[in-house]
Design a protein around this motif. Structure first.
Motif, short mmCIF file in Angstrom:
data_model
loop_
_atom_site.label_atom_id
_atom_site.label_comp_id
_atom_site.label_asym_id
_atom_site.label_seq_id
_atom_site.Cartn_x
_atom_site.Cartn_y
_atom_site.Cartn_z
N PHE A 1 10.92 9.87 8.75
CA PHE A 1 10.74 8.13 8.73
C PHE A 1 11.49 7.50 9.21
N GLU B 1 0.87 -1.31 0.01
CA GLU B 1 0.18 0.03 0.04
C GLU B 1 0.99 1.18 0.02
N GLU B 2 1.88 1.17 0.79
CA GLU B 2 2.86 2.26 0.81
C GLU B 2 3.62 2.36 -0.34
N ASP C 1 10.10 -5.04 3.50
CA ASP C 1 10.33 -3.85 4.21
C ASP C 1 11.17 -4.22 5.41
N ASP D 1 7.35 12.68 -0.20
CA ASP D 1 7.82 11.52 0.40
C ASP D 1 9.25 10.75 -0.29
#
Length: 628
Positions: free
Chosen positions: A539, A338-339, A414, A507
């Motif tokens: 982040f 989703e990110e 991730d 971002d």
């Protein structure tokens, strides 16, 4: 009619040797994939009496088929799947005929679960792409076809399902076939067999349906049963990714793994990649004794005639035809999270048995799966497919995916959540990966630190705008200077006037902003300095990346912990007011997230202490931990 009870299993001598076909069913959501597989299991008599009784009871309970058997219930095992009427996870099922054994992967059709479809396709020899005859070819149909092509599957069955709902129309069938085959040719899928069917009613599943006399081709089950299997590539070079160094005692040292391709015999020369060292195979060891030969698909342990440093992730290979080794690649990347994918962010890459830190250095373009147009892209969103360059923290052994799936296909993980966020195919190593080498230096970090009489490190100040990071960093530097320490200060605003003046505040740009500063900070540590870095750095992933650029103990994360309402009330630069008025986009804390540190080395709260008190507490920490 209920299937007959299964007979007693025959002895191995009575059982004919049957080959194995792995295939995948895919397509858009609710095209009938689970129903088709349930029908195949039913017709191949692979259900026990209790399974059939449970299916009959569940079908009456669900009631979606008016009392008829709901074959999808055989495959949709998750409660969430049954409630929503869709497939979420990959379901692997086994069935067999007298001639052949089958393993079928029923994969989700919903865009959200494209990652599961890629998983199912990674080992398949054939793809059954379903299309709802009422809807025709959809974007998700094209996406799955494109992914199937990328993953090296060249044989396609186009199953045009639910023909009973379009009155078994030949015109509908031909229109869908023309639409799909036109797209398929553009992506290199030339071996496409189109079969009109109704999985629910059984038309053209096991035998030709009298309700479609205009169709003269094979039914699905006979086609799968009789089609020639794809031939393995002949004479593929030997590859064994090392999974485990087997050292039960001082007298034995072997290297265990699955033979990914080729064959090997005792006495054959092998090369270890990426180190390049060469030896010969002494023994091929298995639990059932030594072998004279190991071939593709076998799990074995090899011992060598020489003592060579070999670890998990290395590859034992044909000495004359070894794989390449590189740390920079061009790849096709399917993004599954989703990110969005952000260039510059650090991920984990798993390829075969090796794991490396990976950074996506650039996104070259993404592919429109409807038109196959190449579109400019800086990042990739969920389910987008792009061509990217990536860099690793060390060289790994690889083959191009077209030559070897096992050494050419990878996943990205991730590092903060441990979730799989992408899957990719290696094309080739970038030439600069072979041409750029580390230059040794005589005056290293140890010598620089000894000359300056200090322990070099990075003091990384993070927090919201207005928290007081720059003020506190300035005070800490003044104190260190007064103590005779050698320092440098990298402030977010100042760096954006020079090194990072080309970056915005998206971002992706924030990630690149921190990546560059982390690299500069590392160089300053190598020069023996104590470096103050004052950046919002919103982040966690990038702050962790910066920490890992230096050695343990050389990165001190200082969280200037100030509530948003207090930081906004200060608003020294008037930025919060602009953000609230919509004049300043992507402002941290307003319309861009800030991820606070979960376990900072130092936490100072400027809502209850002055900047001077915060600086003093940081100096005490540095003294207590022998930094100064």
């Amino acid at each position: 009619m209920a299937p007959e009870a299964l007979p007693q299993s025959p002895t191995p001598a009575q059982t004919p040797q049957r080959d194995l076909l792995r295939f995948i069913t895919c397509g858009s959501v609710d095209d009938g994939k689970s129903t088709l597989i349930g029908r195949l299991l039913y017709e191949s008599k692979m259900l026990f009496d209790d399974q059939l009784a449970a299916l009959e009871a569940d079908s009456k309970k669900v009631g979606t088929q008016g009392g008829a058997l709901d074959f999808a219930l055989l495959v949709d095992g998750l409660a969430a799947e049954r409630e929503q009427g869709i497939t979420i996870d990959v379901a692997y099922r086994f069935f067999a005929t007298e001639r052949r054994k089958f393993i079928v992967a029923d994969t989700p059709g919903h865009e959200q679960y494209t990652r599961n479809m890629v998983t199912g396709a990674s080992t398949a020899d054939l793809a059954v792409i379903l299309i709802d005859a009422r809807k025709g070819v959809l974007t998700q149909t094209r996406r799955h076809a494109y992914l199937v092509s990328l993953l090296g599957i060249r044989r396609i069955v186009l199953a045009i399902n639910k023909m009973d709902l379009v009155d078994f129309s030949q015109e509908v069938h031909e229109r869908i076939v023309a639409d799909f085959t036109s797209f398929a040719r553009q992506i290199g899928l030339d071996d496409v067999v189109a079969i009109p069917l109704s999985a629910l009613a059984g038309d053209n599943v096991t035998e030709q349906s009298p309700r479609m006399p205009w169709y003269q081709g094979p039914a699905l089950m006979p086609y799968l049963d009789e089609m020639a299997l794809p031939e393995a590539k002949a004479d593929r070079p030997f590859r064994l990714p090392v999974q485990w160094v087997n050292r039960p005692n001082l007298d034995f040292r072997g290297f265990s793994g699955l033979v990914a391709s080729g064959r090997i015999r005792p006495g054959d020369p092998v090369r270890v990649v990426p180190s390049g060292r060469v030896s010969r195979v002494a023994r091929i060891v298995t639990a059932d004794g030594d072998l004279d030969e190991a071939v593709e698909g076998q799990s074995v342990t090899l011992t060598l005639t020489d003592e060579i440093d070999i670890s998990r992730g290395d590859v034992l290979a044909d000495a004359a035809r070894p794989p390449e080794a590189a740390d920079q690649f061009e790849v096709t990347l399917v993004w599954m999270a989703e990110e969005p994918m952000l260039p510059g962010r650090s991920y984990l890459l798993k390829l075969g048995t090796s794991t490396a830190q990976c950074t996506i250095t650039s996104a070259k373009y993404k592919v429109n799966v409807n038109t196959l147009e190449h579109l400019a892209a800086k990042s990739l969103a969920l389910n987008e497919i792009g061509i990217c360059n990536i860099g690793l923290d060390r060289p790994i052994a690889f083959d191009a995916y077209d030559d070897n799936r096992e050494l050419g296909g990878f996943i990205l993980i991730d590092r903060m959540t441990n979730e799989t966020v992408g899957a990719g195919l290696l094309h080739f190593g970038l030439r600069r990966a072979q041409n750029v080498h580390w230059q040794p230096v005589d005056i290293d970090k140890t010598a620089q630190a000894r000359l300056k009489g200090q322990k070099p490190c990075i003091l990384w100040f993070t927090g919201l705008s207005g928290a007081g990071k720059s003020t506190i960093a300035n005070l800490v530097e003044q104190d260190l200077y007064a103590r005779g320490r050698h320092t440098a200060l990298l402030d977010g605003d100042n760096v954006r006037h020079g090194l990072n003046k080309d970056l915005g505040f998206t971002d992706a740009d924030r990630v690149e902003n921190i990546r560059r500063v982390a690299e500069v900070g590392k160089l300053m540590v190598e020069a023996g300095l104590i470096v103050m870095v004052s950046f919002i750095s919103p982040f966690r992933a990038e702050r962790q990346m910066a920490r890992e650029r230096v050695e343990p103990g050389e990165f001190i994360e200082i969280f200037v912990d100030t509530p948003l309402e207090i930081a906004e009330a200060r608003d020294v630069k008037g930025l919060y007011k602009k953000a609230r008025r919509g004049e300043l986009a992507h402002f941290t804390g307003i319309d861009s997230p800030y991820e606070p540190p979960e376990a900072p080395d130092i936490r100072v709260n400027t809502s209850i202490m002055t900047a001077r008190e915060a600086a003093d507490s940081i100096i005490r920490y540095l003294i207590d931990h022998a930094i100064i």
